[in-house]
Design a protein around this motif. Structure first.
Motif, PDB file in Angstrom:
ATOM      1  N   LEU A 652      34.186  51.790  49.714  1.00 37.75           N
ATOM      2  CA  LEU A 652      35.576  51.753  49.242  1.00 37.75           C
ATOM      3  C   LEU A 652      35.875  50.365  48.691  1.00 37.75           C
ATOM      4  O   LEU A 652      35.561  49.364  49.331  1.00 37.75           O
ATOM      5  N   PRO A 653      36.485  50.262  47.507  1.00 35.28           N
ATOM      6  CA  PRO A 653      36.866  48.938  47.003  1.00 35.28           C
ATOM      7  C   PRO A 653      37.966  48.325  47.859  1.00 35.28           C
ATOM      8  O   PRO A 653      38.928  49.003  48.230  1.00 35.28           O
ATOM      9  N   LEU A 654      37.837  47.051  48.189  1.00 33.94           N
ATOM     10  CA  LEU A 654      38.869  46.314  48.911  1.00 33.94           C
ATOM     11  C   LEU A 654      39.421  45.214  48.020  1.00 33.94           C
ATOM     12  O   LEU A 654      38.704  44.621  47.222  1.00 33.94           O
ATOM     13  N   GLU A 655      40.700  44.938  48.183  1.00 35.95           N
ATOM     14  CA  GLU A 655      41.350  43.923  47.355  1.00 35.95           C
ATOM     15  C   GLU A 655      40.900  42.522  47.747  1.00 35.95           C
ATOM     16  O   GLU A 655      40.909  42.158  48.923  1.00 35.95           O
ATOM     17  N   LEU A 656      40.528  41.752  46.746  1.00 40.78           N
ATOM     18  CA  LEU A 656      40.265  40.330  46.919  1.00 40.78           C
ATOM     19  C   LEU A 656      41.473  39.520  46.487  1.00 40.78           C
ATOM     20  O   LEU A 656      41.855  38.539  47.122  1.00 40.78           O
ATOM     21  N   LEU A 686      23.740  36.658  49.201  1.00 41.56           N
ATOM     22  CA  LEU A 686      24.604  37.377  48.266  1.00 41.56           C
ATOM     23  C   LEU A 686      24.430  36.861  46.843  1.00 41.56           C
ATOM     24  O   LEU A 686      24.238  35.664  46.620  1.00 41.56           O
ATOM     25  N   VAL A 687      24.541  37.762  45.912  1.00 43.16           N
ATOM     26  CA  VAL A 687      24.824  37.423  44.514  1.00 43.16           C
ATOM     27  C   VAL A 687      26.163  38.056  44.180  1.00 43.16           C
ATOM     28  O   VAL A 687      26.421  39.208  44.545  1.00 43.16           O
ATOM     29  N   VAL A 688      27.031  37.298  43.533  1.00 48.63           N
ATOM     30  CA  VAL A 688      28.352  37.812  43.164  1.00 48.63           C
ATOM     31  C   VAL A 688      28.343  38.114  41.670  1.00 48.63           C
ATOM     32  O   VAL A 688      28.065  37.234  40.842  1.00 48.63           O
ATOM     33  N   LEU A 689      28.626  39.368  41.342  1.00 50.89           N
ATOM     34  CA  LEU A 689      28.702  39.814  39.952  1.00 50.89           C
ATOM     35  C   LEU A 689      30.138  40.263  39.698  1.00 50.89           C
ATOM     36  O   LEU A 689      30.682  41.068  40.460  1.00 50.89           O
ATOM     37  N   PRO A 720      45.378  49.339  37.160  1.00 52.25           N
ATOM     38  CA  PRO A 720      45.055  48.497  38.308  1.00 52.25           C
ATOM     39  C   PRO A 720      45.147  47.023  37.960  1.00 52.25           C
ATOM     40  O   PRO A 720      44.793  46.598  36.864  1.00 52.25           O
ATOM     41  N   ARG A 721      45.659  46.227  38.907  1.00 55.83           N
ATOM     42  CA  ARG A 721      45.786  44.794  38.715  1.00 55.83           C
ATOM     43  C   ARG A 721      45.129  44.094  39.899  1.00 55.83           C
ATOM     44  O   ARG A 721      44.639  44.717  40.814  1.00 55.83           O
ATOM     45  N   GLY A 722      45.144  42.756  39.847  1.00 54.22           N
ATOM     46  CA  GLY A 722      44.497  42.022  40.918  1.00 54.22           C
ATOM     47  C   GLY A 722      42.997  42.082  40.765  1.00 54.22           C
ATOM     48  O   GLY A 722      42.457  42.149  39.657  1.00 54.22           O
ATOM     49  N   ALA A 723      42.280  42.040  41.876  1.00 54.55           N
ATOM     50  CA  ALA A 723      40.818  42.116  41.863  1.00 54.55           C
ATOM     51  C   ALA A 723      40.351  42.866  43.089  1.00 54.55           C
ATOM     52  O   ALA A 723      40.871  42.681  44.191  1.00 54.55           O
ATOM     53  N   PHE A 724      39.361  43.726  42.884  1.00 53.07           N
ATOM     54  CA  PHE A 724      38.766  44.512  43.960  1.00 53.07           C
ATOM     55  C   PHE A 724      37.300  44.128  44.105  1.00 53.07           C
ATOM     56  O   PHE A 724      36.661  43.705  43.133  1.00 53.07           O
ATOM     57  N   MET A 725      36.762  44.314  45.295  1.00 51.86           N
ATOM     58  CA  MET A 725      35.347  44.020  45.520  1.00 51.86           C
ATOM     59  C   MET A 725      34.675  45.204  46.195  1.00 51.86           C
ATOM     60  O   MET A 725      35.285  45.925  46.980  1.00 51.86           O
ATOM     61  N   GLN A 726      33.406  45.392  45.853  1.00 50.34           N
ATOM     62  CA  GLN A 726      32.557  46.385  46.497  1.00 50.34           C
ATOM     63  C   GLN A 726      31.196  45.766  46.760  1.00 50.34           C
ATOM     64  O   GLN A 726      30.771  44.843  46.050  1.00 50.34           O
ATOM     65  N   LEU A 727      30.508  46.308  47.744  1.00 49.38           N
ATOM     66  CA  LEU A 727      29.221  45.749  48.172  1.00 49.38           C
ATOM     67  C   LEU A 727      28.115  46.741  47.873  1.00 49.38           C
ATOM     68  O   LEU A 727      28.220  47.920  48.205  1.00 49.38           O
ATOM     69  N   ILE A 728      27.049  46.244  47.251  1.00 49.25           N
ATOM     70  CA  ILE A 728      25.868  47.063  46.972  1.00 49.25           C
ATOM     71  C   ILE A 728      24.707  46.491  47.761  1.00 49.25           C
ATOM     72  O   ILE A 728      24.460  45.283  47.737  1.00 49.25           O
ATOM     73  N   VAL A 745      30.209  42.962  44.063  1.00 50.31           N
ATOM     74  CA  VAL A 745      30.735  43.213  42.714  1.00 50.31           C
ATOM     75  C   VAL A 745      32.254  43.076  42.747  1.00 50.31           C
ATOM     76  O   VAL A 745      32.920  43.701  43.584  1.00 50.31           O
ATOM     77  N   ILE A 746      32.794  42.249  41.855  1.00 54.95           N
ATOM     78  CA  ILE A 746      34.237  42.014  41.776  1.00 54.95           C
ATOM     79  C   ILE A 746      34.740  42.526  40.436  1.00 54.95           C
ATOM     80  O   ILE A 746      34.227  42.154  39.381  1.00 54.95           O
ATOM     81  N   ASP A 747      35.730  43.392  40.505  1.00 59.68           N
ATOM     82  CA  ASP A 747      36.355  43.932  39.288  1.00 59.68           C
ATOM     83  C   ASP A 747      37.792  43.442  39.232  1.00 59.68           C
ATOM     84  O   ASP A 747      38.581  43.684  40.149  1.00 59.68           O
ATOM     85  N   SER A 748      38.127  42.752  38.165  1.00 66.91           N
ATOM     86  CA  SER A 748      39.485  42.221  38.033  1.00 66.91           C
ATOM     87  C   SER A 748      40.371  43.205  37.308  1.00 66.91           C
ATOM     88  O   SER A 748      39.907  44.033  36.526  1.00 66.91           O
TER      89      SER A 748
END
Length: 926
Positions: A652-656, A686-689, A720-728, A745-748
């Motif tokens: 589940l994406p969580l808000e960053l 970690l690698v952050v993409l 959607p606004r802000g930024a969400f993160m998910q872990l792979i 993975v961070i999606d803005s």
């Protein structure tokens, strides 16, 4: 696999209830005897036949086990394959590989489906044997014998002599592969597979046969997540777009089935009915496609579903309203339970057959009194014309038909004319008063017939009930946020502003201590006010749902909450949503500023708002503990990050970054990362993409397609606004090679382009967001609409980070998603760097006071065309939505981009990988 030539009704219809079938057949027998005399040798239900019925499941059971073993799926019968298993990054993620052995087939299918590739169903093996050495002759012979075998000539024939299980050098039928895979997956991976199939415009499984246990499953849960958009024509001539879960709308439903043998292909006919002029759609797999002639081993009894959805374009709309189509694989006599279901849920049933004899007459006579309309599509069997007509004449009054319900299609029939005729019948039935059902209605009928419904498990139902208790309290989304989610909105916005000021003072050369003290005091007052509140009933119920001891129940609860909130808290009348316009570039230079003049609350109400409220309770409590205002032993919400982390680990994406204020809840995020560090233990590299971009350029869809993620994409009228993160997770066997254990993975949210840089205000918020995300990242994908207009906030972030020497590896992606001019180009054939910046970008560059005058992205050192940082992605859709599939060019380009990103990570072209402790410190400093 039961042969179409099997002739004893007692064997081909074992699933009819005993009392029902004896009565129906007795009546039919009586009528038959009156017509033919008493010397008929056909008897039903004697002891011999019942013994044969008992032998049949044993053969089927072994076939299923053999198929699962052949595909390497038998290990997933006790512990089902999960979504996290399927999404792991491995060495295969970087290769466009072809299966070498049968056990590769399921994984290759999953990877292609994740990439939304139309080639997913063409999954086959690379064989060592030359093509002319493969066993095609026997298969072709088998097909001919099935089509022309006269069952009356040899009832005692060994039906299994016509089919053998696949050997390692024989391709597997795609429908067998799909059934075996679905039987090996948990509910959440099943749902993911079906959603991806829907985007590819593949026919979807509705009833999944399980010949091992004779416990067929109706896939309501698997279909529930499909949300589509279509055009609704109002009686006044005005129309609008409707977006909804496809299990809810009631629509005319047409079933197509085969009785005994049919020279005509149901699936090809269905594809023709669903196809607009001059474009053939292959929603349903058929015999003329690759691997289509391979015999089915376990997929007979599968019921498939597809919809036609209107787009509002006359040249594309075959029907003016949604219409559902059902397709039963296999003979109705061998799969009577499924056929019975279809007769109870369909507006009309089309029966394709070459032959109507005594057995078929008796079978259909048992449907006497059915309210469904029946149509026959005949290709007369050799020498059986008169017999067919005789039995048809007797069936017409029984099934309440007339002669217009009988269509004949032979080899000389013009296909286009025949398709037009069938369409005209469908349209006539749909316009007249007819049965209209939803998928939920179909599930009710399935339950009555004794089919298992996947949604009926206890954990799913408990989760649904909890969601409904919460949703019943919501009448107006805005009022609910204001009255129930009280720590958000203005209280959080004020606290976030004070914390930003404190952060700025920390970096000032000589900060005034008095003002700093005043800010700290104000922050503590705000946090004390927040802490003085108790969580509203809905939030408490939400937390109880996340605290369930059952992991599956927690997952079910979150999915139910997503759907339930989307329905009860819908925003203003929906804008043209995701299927049509969410990926369209938004043009115009001044419109962006107006967008940010509205309140920064996202429209609607979602799961993220409840998680945000939990975060604010945690923030307020942690702040007071830090200040010594609250003893650590008095904390009530210290376990909240652990509850949220479970969701992150399950996809589940969580808000960053908070989408309401564009601020980072620092203590909440660091609490999540600390929990993550504890949970991952030794595998914490970690690698952050990340992805940044202009609204409507498809960056969220891009990330979802590359990695199988679930970032929000702007549906339901919300952006959607802000930024969400998910872990792979990276597979352990590949982590050493790739150099990391996980990819975060961070999606803005979309950066509003055209906003001129000014002190404070919307621009400052957007620029801060872009700077934060890029500073956290090893790799950043920048998604843009064209090469001329770089959003000032993105340029601002580049220029600031260039000063610090920290720049992630950047890939610029241009997605002209509604422009077909670039379709013939490979993604890296056009490498030109961004063209001269717009006026807004010039102004931003000047405000940064960079020496040397105007700065553009092309001036920055990392933009080297030889390193291929610039990508041009073809359009997303092949055709006109909502009936369009994802284009093959798009999925291939996305795979190539994914391969390049992983290659860059492996080769160390990104900044040094981070562990979670370093990431926590970086979040604090930024």
């Amino acid at each position: 696999m039961a042969s179409p030539g099997h002739s004893d009704l007692g064997e081909v219809a074992p699933e009819i209830k005993a009392s029902e079938r004896r009565t129906a057949v007795a009546i039919a027998d009586l009528e038959w005897r009156e017509m033919e005399g008493d010397d008929c040798e056909f008897h039903y239900g004697d002891g011999t036949n019942e013994a044969q019925d008992g032998d049949f499941p044993t053969a089927e059971r072994s076939r299923l086990q053999e198929m699962l073993s052949l595909l390497g799926l038998e290990i997933y019968q006790a512990q089902k394959l999960s979504l996290q298993d399927a999404l792991q990054i491995s060495n295969d993620s970087m290769k466009n590989w072809a299966p070498q052995v049968p056990k590769d087939l399921p994984w290759n299918f999953l990877r292609k489906l994740q990439a939304l590739s139309a080639e997913a169903r063409n999954t086959t093996m690379v064989l060592d044997a030359p093509p002319d050495a493969r066993p095609t002759e026997k298969e072709n012979q088998m097909e001919e014998e099935i089509i022309y075998w006269d069952t009356a000539d040899d009832i005692s024939a060994d039906i299994y002599s016509f089919s053998e299980l696949p050997t390692p050098d024989t391709p597997v039928n795609p429908l067998d592969l799909l059934c075996a895979l679905l039987l090996s997956c948990d509910s959440f991976l099943q749902q993911e597979i079906v959603q991806k199939m829907a985007l590819c415009q593949f026919a979807l499984p509705l009833v999944l046969p399980d010949s091992e246990n004779h416990y067929h499953t109706f896939l309501l849960w698997a279909l529930r997540g499909i949300v589509r958009t279509w055009w609704v024509q109002s009686p006044r001539g005005l129309g609008n777009l409707r977006e909804d879960s496809m299990v809810l709308p009631r629509a005319p439903t047409f079933a197509f089935v085969r009785m005994e043998v049919s020279s005509n292909s149901k699936s090809q006919l269905l594809n023709a009915l669903l196809s607009p002029p001059h474009r053939q759609r292959d929603c349903f797999w058929h015999r003329d496609l690759n691997l289509g002639t391979n015999p089915r081993e376990i997929a007979d009894g599968l019921v498939e579903l597809s919809w036609f959805l209107p787009s509002g374009r006359e040249d594309q709309d075959i029907f003016l309203e949604p219409v559902a189509f059902l397709n039963l694989r296999g003979d109705i006599g061998s799969h009577w339970l499924q056929f019975k279901l279809l007769t109870e849920i369909s507006s009309a049933v089309f029966i394709l057959t070459d032959n109507i004899s005594k057995k078929e007459y008796k079978l259909l006579y048992s449907m006497k009194g059915s309210a469904t309309k029946y149509y026959f599509i005949l290709s007369p069997y050799r020498g059986k014309r008169n017999a067919n007509l005789r039995f048809l004449n007797r069936l017409i009054p029984v099934l309440k038909m007339d002669h217009s319900h009988v269509l004949v299609k032979v080899s000389s029939t013009d296909n286009a004319s025949f398709v037009r005729r069938v369409r005209a019948i469908l349209a006539h039935v749909a316009r007249s008063p007819c049965r209209r059902v939803s998928v939920e209605d179909m599930a009710h009928s399935a339950r009555k017939l004794g089919l298992k419904v996947d949604e009926d498990c206890e954990e799913c139902q408990r989760a649904k009930e909890r969601m409904e208790r919460i949703a019943r309290k919501i009448r107006d989304a805005e009022a609910y946020r204001r009255d129930e989610l009280r720590l958000q909105g203005e209280p959080w916005r004020k606290a976030a502003q004070v914390e930003k000021e404190l952060c700025q003072l920390q970096w000032a050369g000589d900060p005034p201590e008095k003002y700093r003290t005043e800010l700290r005091h104000r922050l503590l007052e705000l946090r004390t006010q927040q802490h003085g509140q108790d969580p509203a009933w809905g939030v408490q119920e939400f937390v109880r749902g996340l605290s369930s001891p059952s992991l599956s129940e927690r997952q079910y609860f979150l999915r139910w909450m997503e759907w339930g909130l989307a329905r009860v808290a819908q925003p203003r009348p929906r804008q043209p949503p995701e299927t049509f316009l969410s990926l369209r570039p938004k043009h115009g230079g001044s419109g962006g500023a107006g967008d940010l003049s509205e309140p920064l609350w996202p429209e609607g109400l979602g799961v993220e708002h409840f998680l945000r409220e939990m975060g604010q309770f945690y923030e307020a409590e942690a702040c007071l503990v830090e200040a010594g205002r609250l003893a650590a032993g008095q904390r009530r919400f210290a376990h909240f990050p652990g509850l949220a982390l479970e969701l992150l680990l399950k996809g589940l994406p969580l808000e960053l970054v908070d989408g309401g204020t564009l601020s980072t809840p620092l203590r909440w995020v660091t609490g999540l990362l600390k929990e993550l560090h504890t949970r991952l233990e030794r595998r914490a590299r970690l690698v952050v993409l990340s992805a940044l971009g202009v609204p409507g350029t498809g960056k969220s869809t891009l990330l979802n397609t590359m990695f199988g993620l679930r970032f929000p994409t702007g549906g339901r009228g919300c952006s959607p606004r802000g930024a969400f993160m998910q872990l792979i997770t990276v597979a352990e066997g590949f982590s050493q090679d790739l150099g990391c254990d996980h990819i975060l993975v961070i999606d803005s949210g979309g950066l509003v382009r055209g906003t001129l840089p000014t002190a404070g205000g919307p621009f400052e918020l957007e620029a801060s967001l872009a700077t934060l995300i890029m500073a956290l990242s090893n790799v950043t994908v920048v998604s843009l609409a064209d090469t001329r207009d770089i959003p000032p906030a993105i340029l601002h972030a580049f220029l600031r980070l260039e000063k610090t020497g920290h720049l992630p590896n950047c890939q610029f992606v241009y997605q002209n998603l509604h422009d077909t001019s670039a379709l013939g180009l490979k993604p890296r054939e056009r490498r030109q760097l961004p063209e001269p910046a717009s006026e807004a970008s010039r102004t931003e560059a000047q405000t940064e006071k960079q020496g040397g005058g105007l700065r553009t992205l092309a001036d920055l050192a990392f933009c080297n065309p030889e390193k291929q940082h610039v990508w041009h992605i073809p359009g997303l859709w092949h055709g006109v939505p909502p009936m369009a599939a994802v284009s093959l060019g798009y999925s291939e380009a996305i795979f190539e981009l994914k391969r390049c990103l992983l290659e860059n990570i492996r080769n160390g072209l990104s900044n040094q990988n981070k562990n979670i402790q370093q990431l926590i410190e970086l979040v604090r400093r930024l």
